[in-house]
Design an enzyme around this catalytic site. Structure first.
Site, PDB file in Angstrom:
ATOM      1  N   LEU A  40       0.854  -1.195   0.000  1.00 46.20           N
ATOM      2  CA  LEU A  40       0.000   0.000   0.000  1.00 46.20           C
ATOM      3  C   LEU A  40       0.887   1.241   0.000  1.00 46.20           C
ATOM      4  O   LEU A  40       1.013   1.953   0.986  1.00 46.20           O
ATOM      5  CB  LEU A  40      -0.945   0.007   1.209  1.00 46.20           C
ATOM      6  CG  LEU A  40      -2.208  -0.826   1.094  1.00 46.20           C
ATOM      7  CD1 LEU A  40      -3.118  -0.591   2.300  1.00 46.20           C
ATOM      8  CD2 LEU A  40      -2.974  -0.561  -0.172  1.00 46.20           C
ATOM      9  N   HIS A  41       1.532   1.485  -1.141  1.00 44.33           N
ATOM     10  CA  HIS A  41       2.304   2.708  -1.319  1.00 44.33           C
ATOM     11  C   HIS A  41       1.329   3.826  -1.672  1.00 44.33           C
ATOM     12  O   HIS A  41       0.109   3.651  -1.575  1.00 44.33           O
ATOM     13  CB  HIS A  41       3.400   2.521  -2.370  1.00 44.33           C
ATOM     14  CG  HIS A  41       2.873   2.185  -3.724  1.00 44.33           C
ATOM     15  ND1 HIS A  41       2.475   3.152  -4.623  1.00 44.33           N
ATOM     16  CD2 HIS A  41       2.637   1.000  -4.332  1.00 44.33           C
ATOM     17  CE1 HIS A  41       2.033   2.577  -5.731  1.00 44.33           C
ATOM     18  NE2 HIS A  41       2.119   1.264  -5.579  1.00 44.33           N
ATOM     19  N   ALA A  42       1.797   4.961  -2.121  1.00 49.28           N
ATOM     20  CA  ALA A  42       0.964   6.158  -2.289  1.00 49.28           C
ATOM     21  C   ALA A  42      -0.298   5.952  -3.124  1.00 49.28           C
ATOM     22  O   ALA A  42      -1.387   6.302  -2.688  1.00 49.28           O
ATOM     23  CB  ALA A  42       1.799   7.287  -2.875  1.00 49.28           C
TER      24      ALA A  42
END
Length: 89
Positions: A14-16
């Site tokens: 769950l990056h940007a």
């Protein structure tokens, strides 16, 4: 109240961008949404809070949803996690 365990199966966690999609989805619901990893629990509608958990590929996170539309929120968030993995996000 619904408590679910999600495994982040997309390659980059769950990056940007995926976290932004999560927040956009979660924010459509009145229910309270909390994410817990290890001993840290954060607001599931806050981008910075979610990013602070460092949810990488393969991470497991406990999601607690409480409110009048909790079932709909739970289903939509589960679909989002599955879609992210499927698309290779």
């Amino acid at each position: 109240m619904i408590v679910r365990e999600f495994v982040i199966n997309n390659k980059s966690g769950l990056h940007a961008r995926p976290a932004t999609l999560w927040v956009q989805t979660a924010s459509r619901y009145q229910s309270s949404i909390r994410l817990k990893k290890a001993n840290r629990e954060v607001d599931g509608k806050s981008l910075l809070a979610i990013l602070s958990l460092g949810l990488s590929a393969g991470s497991s996170v406990e999601v607690t949803i409480d409110g009048s539309d909790e079932a709909a929120a739970s289903g939509e968030l589960a679909k989002l996690i599955a879609d992210l993995a499927e698309k290779g996000e």
